[in-house]
Design a protein around this motif. Structure first.
Motif, PDB file in Angstrom:
ATOM      1  N   TYR A  64      -7.196   8.295  -1.010  1.00 39.24           N
ATOM      2  CA  TYR A  64      -7.389   7.045  -0.272  1.00 39.24           C
ATOM      3  C   TYR A  64      -8.546   7.124   0.698  1.00 39.24           C
ATOM      4  O   TYR A  64      -8.890   6.135   1.339  1.00 39.24           O
TER       5      TYR A  64
ATOM      6  N   GLU B 270       0.854  -1.182   0.000  1.00 35.80           N
ATOM      7  CA  GLU B 270       0.000   0.000   0.000  1.00 35.80           C
ATOM      8  C   GLU B 270       0.899   1.244   0.000  1.00 35.80           C
ATOM      9  O   GLU B 270       2.028   1.193   0.502  1.00 35.80           O
TER      10      GLU B 270
ATOM     11  N   VAL C 117       1.117   0.982  -4.174  1.00 35.53           N
ATOM     12  CA  VAL C 117      -0.140   0.821  -4.903  1.00 35.53           C
ATOM     13  C   VAL C 117      -1.153   1.763  -4.250  1.00 35.53           C
ATOM     14  O   VAL C 117      -1.264   1.801  -3.020  1.00 35.53           O
TER      15      VAL C 117
ATOM     16  N   GLN D 259      -5.584  -1.291   8.398  1.00 34.65           N
ATOM     17  CA  GLN D 259      -4.472  -0.914   7.515  1.00 34.65           C
ATOM     18  C   GLN D 259      -3.570   0.053   8.273  1.00 34.65           C
ATOM     19  O   GLN D 259      -4.040   1.021   8.871  1.00 34.65           O
TER      20      GLN D 259
ATOM     21  N   LEU E 190      -3.903  -1.630  -8.405  1.00 32.46           N
ATOM     22  CA  LEU E 190      -3.026  -2.802  -8.451  1.00 32.46           C
ATOM     23  C   LEU E 190      -2.905  -3.328  -9.879  1.00 32.46           C
ATOM     24  O   LEU E 190      -1.799  -3.586 -10.367  1.00 32.46           O
TER      25      LEU E 190
ATOM     26  N   THR F 284       0.784  -6.721   2.472  1.00 34.92           N
ATOM     27  CA  THR F 284      -0.429  -5.946   2.705  1.00 34.92           C
ATOM     28  C   THR F 284      -0.939  -6.113   4.135  1.00 34.92           C
ATOM     29  O   THR F 284      -0.773  -7.180   4.743  1.00 34.92           O
TER      30      THR F 284
ATOM     31  N   MET G   8      -4.529   3.588  -2.857  1.00 33.88           N
ATOM     32  CA  MET G   8      -5.509   3.074  -1.906  1.00 33.88           C
ATOM     33  C   MET G   8      -6.836   3.806  -2.039  1.00 33.88           C
ATOM     34  O   MET G   8      -6.915   4.877  -2.623  1.00 33.88           O
TER      35      MET G   8
ATOM     36  N   THR H 243       2.331   2.554   4.336  1.00 31.41           N
ATOM     37  CA  THR H 243       2.493   1.181   4.835  1.00 31.41           C
ATOM     38  C   THR H 243       3.327   1.157   6.112  1.00 31.41           C
ATOM     39  O   THR H 243       3.844   2.180   6.564  1.00 31.41           O
TER      40      THR H 243
ATOM     41  N   MET I 110      -5.868  -1.204  -0.037  1.00 33.16           N
ATOM     42  CA  MET I 110      -5.323  -1.300  -1.394  1.00 33.16           C
ATOM     43  C   MET I 110      -6.437  -1.323  -2.435  1.00 33.16           C
ATOM     44  O   MET I 110      -7.436  -2.013  -2.271  1.00 33.16           O
TER      45      MET I 110
END
Lengths: 565, 565
Positions: free
Chosen positions: A430, A196, A217, A256, A229, A251, A219, A199, A224
């Motif tokens: 995100y 992510e 990647v 998260q 992705l 991940t 979000m 992270t 994610m």
């Protein structure tokens, strides 16, 4: 040709409950597909255990074992160890914040069961198969004490319900060790891993020295993004990147880290299918799995939820793990006892296919060997004898309620420090799709003519899982940071505000730490991020902390504007 | 120019006692020399801890810490842990085997103190600075619980007496982890490490997957030969080897594994000087340091030794560690609690220079983090509160006596199974200079006409340290092993005899495992080796095991000769 059969397809498409019913007859599931091509050169070079050929003699009754350098158990300086264990229902499962005019600790404990009971592990087993120091404090296989191994397997089967037949579990010494072993088992130097965009920094610090770097990647509201992705993988330019397309993903789908989202089963299926398509191994780091607090409701409209304390109901209420949809065996799930027993347990486990488990075990044999026997004995006795599977699940349920109360307390206090509005975010960020609180200065900034330009100073979506609130501070309205005389002094708003908070007695985690790459961190220089933990300390301290936070954000804006004015 | 000053030279040349006296004024020692060029590329890529900059706020009283994901200690499911600890003088320090007509266990325990006492570690510290679960079961620095860290430092200072000023200690999770971290911190892929020609196989299994392979160095009566070491280093042909000259040594100088020698201070000085000359880092793996049993005396002339139980006398009786002569800081010493507390402790420590310690700590942070808190609490409380430094040394002294009794019992029983003669070995082999027992068939082999040709079937030097007897079986007189029908079946004498022993209920360690390289193993196809442990089980079982061993060696020779006759 599809690598899975119709039965497996059926599993993928089933609802969570149907999936569970289906798993009751696990015998019908298929085995993991062949994934040996994912092993690193390092991992392939590891030999199989030299004990393999000896195995049949090691278990033959009456055989005298004068091979290994095992000290006699009579030389262990403890005749027994033990402890006072809390009751599995020590914490209430109804989630609510403290009623007015009552101490929080009294209330929380009053709702549960404050009895403790004594557990003891003797030097020699009281009966065949029971826990002993002679076993747990001795050398032994990297798979750990047998009783605990069985418990872990039963737990994974009951709670995570893997979608293939020959899955297995392997004990490790915590998810840092777990991820470290996964990197070395799967990645060659120069490769990239998918993460992510924001992270867990320790995961990056772990792989980076091996020259295994993250590819962030994008979000959205569930963590994610499947769309992002697919973009990264479909458009991978091997030549430009100087590396082949990533085949490993790191991940944190539940709670998260740092953003606190919870990924549901539908998103997981989408991501999983992309990983099938591009042949990616998913390493699911899931320390907060049981801290699924659900949606935050502002205290003005909060009602006391009624929840059953039935373990099955609790399990079914949780967003499922990737392994529950993993019909190919391409997920390595990392579980830890750090959040559910104690960080000092230094114990957790992999759930994965047997090929990876065997290589991860070899890696463990030449590094940590096996978890500490004192920990295995005490945790093992607690889980297998004192509590058992159902009671442990009840304990987890109690923790979930505790963290929900903490989350609510912290968010309440944070909102109390600002004027705020609530709206579902839209756009590409995100937070897209999440209910986002926009926070405005309370009672003005003492600089009336500037106020309109300032607008929101802070925004966040309350976490639905985990231990943290992730806040964004919007510095747009402020003049640029003056170049400091001291080159070591902070020269950006995020760090300056962080130092101000710390000087005022509040240490939070600086957001920059959590950016997967410098590009992520520098994407918007007008935004600063902070991760605020609600996991520890009395609830009053959480409130006090948020008062400091609110006060210092106001003061920082006021002073910066005054300077720029 | 010499990198050390006159004072340091004086240390090197002093006797052990003078050296100790000298160390009483440690302030006069110099710091470690610059050794940063030994760090691996991997190690150099590790960043410094991001917490460094935060440190001053972390320790500021009254600061609210809402940064890390630390669970509140009230969520640890133990209100307290504890155990029944043995007395430090549980085992007698006089070394002798069991008197006739008395049970060994009764005798051994009868000589010591069989009382136990209760230790308890509460959730919150009973007083400031005392051990608690809130501390030991929480996240924390990789340096471990402070109380234990201090104890370990004091222990290393008292017992090992490092010969430079800025040495430090760092806790790890056992010597396997210690060596694993050392390899990754010092070695790049493709490099070679110096080892004894017969060495601990787990050390090789640890480094080999990283493409770091052993270069065997010849041995003699004290373990690694300084002459052979100089040969290897002086004649290193970089082009031929495809790698630069080794700059890291792995060595087990006390209780050499598998051969059981004890290296004295003079040999260590010789080897150390060669390492200074060729700039080699010495990794001293020393699990058997306190199991220095001394010379074996056959039971026919054995007398009961009288030893003082004074800790200083005991320490001074031990062959010193490499660190006691390490005036440059080029030794990484690995200590473990596996043999002195229990293998399940999964705890030990490095003694080394601060540069290496910092890198080893970073490596630990991203793998094991810190030793298990249950283990740290129990071992820490035992060592620091229940026992203290002097009593722990007394405990080690008791263990030494126990292992001496075990060594004597096993060697006695082994000799009872053969006719034997004793002579000091000469020649180039690793037994050179040691008193070696040559063992001959007892009562003939039932094949009279062959007997003269057979001569000695077995030879060994009784170990002076450690847990093992290393025996060589001489197969010279036997006809070659017939090619087996089954290609999986053993086709060499060593393995065939090993299988025969195992089938007869005795499992020993096959010698081939301990060869640093295939060349060492295959050097003499007429020799087979076995490592026999005397560390575990009742003394009666050791005797029974040696009876089986004697019987099966006889039978193997008899049958092989009959087949060839």
């Amino acid at each position: 040709m599809s690598p899975y059969n119709e039965k497996q397809l059926a599993v993928r498409n089933a609802s969570q409950q149907a999936l569970y019913n289906y798993h009751q007859s696990q015998r019908q599931l298929g085995d993991a597909v062949e994934l040996g091509h994912h092993l690193s050169e390092l991992s392939k070079r590891r030999k199989t255990s030299p004990l393999k050929g000896m195995q049949k003699y090691l278990t033959k009754p009456g055989t005298l074992m004068l091979a290994g350098g095992l000290p006699d158990p009579s030389y262990f300086p403890f005749a027994s160890i033990g402890g006072e264990a809390m009751a599995a229902d020590a914490y209430a499962v109804q989630s609510q914040t403290m009623p007015k005019k009552q101490g929080w600790l009294d209330w929380l404990l009053g709702k549960g069961n404050d009895k403790t009971s004594t557990i003891t592990i003797p030097r020699y087993p009281a009966a065949k198969g029971e826990m002993s120091l002679a076993d747990s404090l001795q050398y032994g296989p990297a798979t750990g004490v047998a009783l605990l191994q069985t418990f872990i397997h039963d737990f994974a089967e009951r709670v995570y319900r893997p979608a293939y037949k020959n899955w297995t579990v392997l004990i490790h010494v915590g998810n840092t060790d777990g991820w470290s072993r996964a990197v070395q088992t799967l990645c060659n130097p120069g490769e990239f891993i998918l993460t992510e965009e924001w992270t867990y920094p320790s995961a990056v610090a772990n792989s980076a020295p091996y020259d295994v770097l993250p590819v962030p990647v994008g979000m959205d509201s569930e963590g994610m993004s499947a769309v992002k992705l697919e973009e990264v993988l479909a458009n991978w330019n091997e030549e430009e990147r100087g590396a082949k397309r990533p085949h490993v993903m790191y991940t944190v789908p539940i709670g998260q880290n740092p953003c606190g989202m919870t990924m549901g089963v539908e998103r997981k299926k989408e991501i999983y299918e992309i990983c099938v398509k591009y042949d990616v191994i998913i390493v699911e780091d899931d320390p907060y799995y049981f801290l699924q607090e659900g949606s935050y409701v502002h205290k003005s409209s909060r009602t006391t939820p009624t929840t059953s304390d039935d373990s099955e109901t609790f399990i079914n209420s949780l967003a499922p793990s990737y392994v529950s949809i993993d019909y190919q065996g391409r997920v390595i799930r990392l579980d830890t006892f750090s959040k559910t027993i104690a960080p000092g347990s230094r114990m957790g486990f992999f759930t994965c296919n047997p090929l990876f488990a065997e290589r991860l075990e070899r890696q463990g044999e030449t590094s940590v060997q096996r978890p500490c026997g004192f920990g295995q004995a005490l945790i093992g006795q607690l889980l297998t004898k004192q509590w058992g599977l159902d009671s442990y699940i009840r304990w987890l349920h109690g923790l979930q309620a505790q963290y929900t109360a903490r989350r609510d307390t912290l968010v309440d206090a944070l909102l109390d420090s600002f004027e705020f509005s609530l709206a579902y975010a839209d756009g590409a960020g995100y937070l897209n799709g999440l209910p986002v609180y926009s926070c405005f200065p309370k009672g003005g900034l003492g600089l009336q003519r500037r106020e309109k330009q300032v607008g929101r100073v802070l925004s966040f979506a309350a976490p639905t899982s985990g231990m943290f609130v992730w806040v964004t501070v919007h510095f747009d309205a402020l003049p640029p940071v003056p170049t400091p005389d001291d080159p070591e002094a902070p020269h950006d708003h995020e760090t300056r505000l962080w130092v101000r908070l710390a000087e005022s007695g509040l240490v939070v985690a600086p957001g920059g730490w959590f950016a997967a790459t410098p590009e992520v961190r520098e994407a918007d220089p007008n935004e600063g991020h902070y991760r605020i933990a609600f996991s520890m300390g009395p609830l009053d301290e959480l409130k006090k902390g948020m008062k400091i936070f609110g006060k210092e954000v106001h003061a920082y804006f006021e002073e910066s504007l005054r300077r720029g004015a």
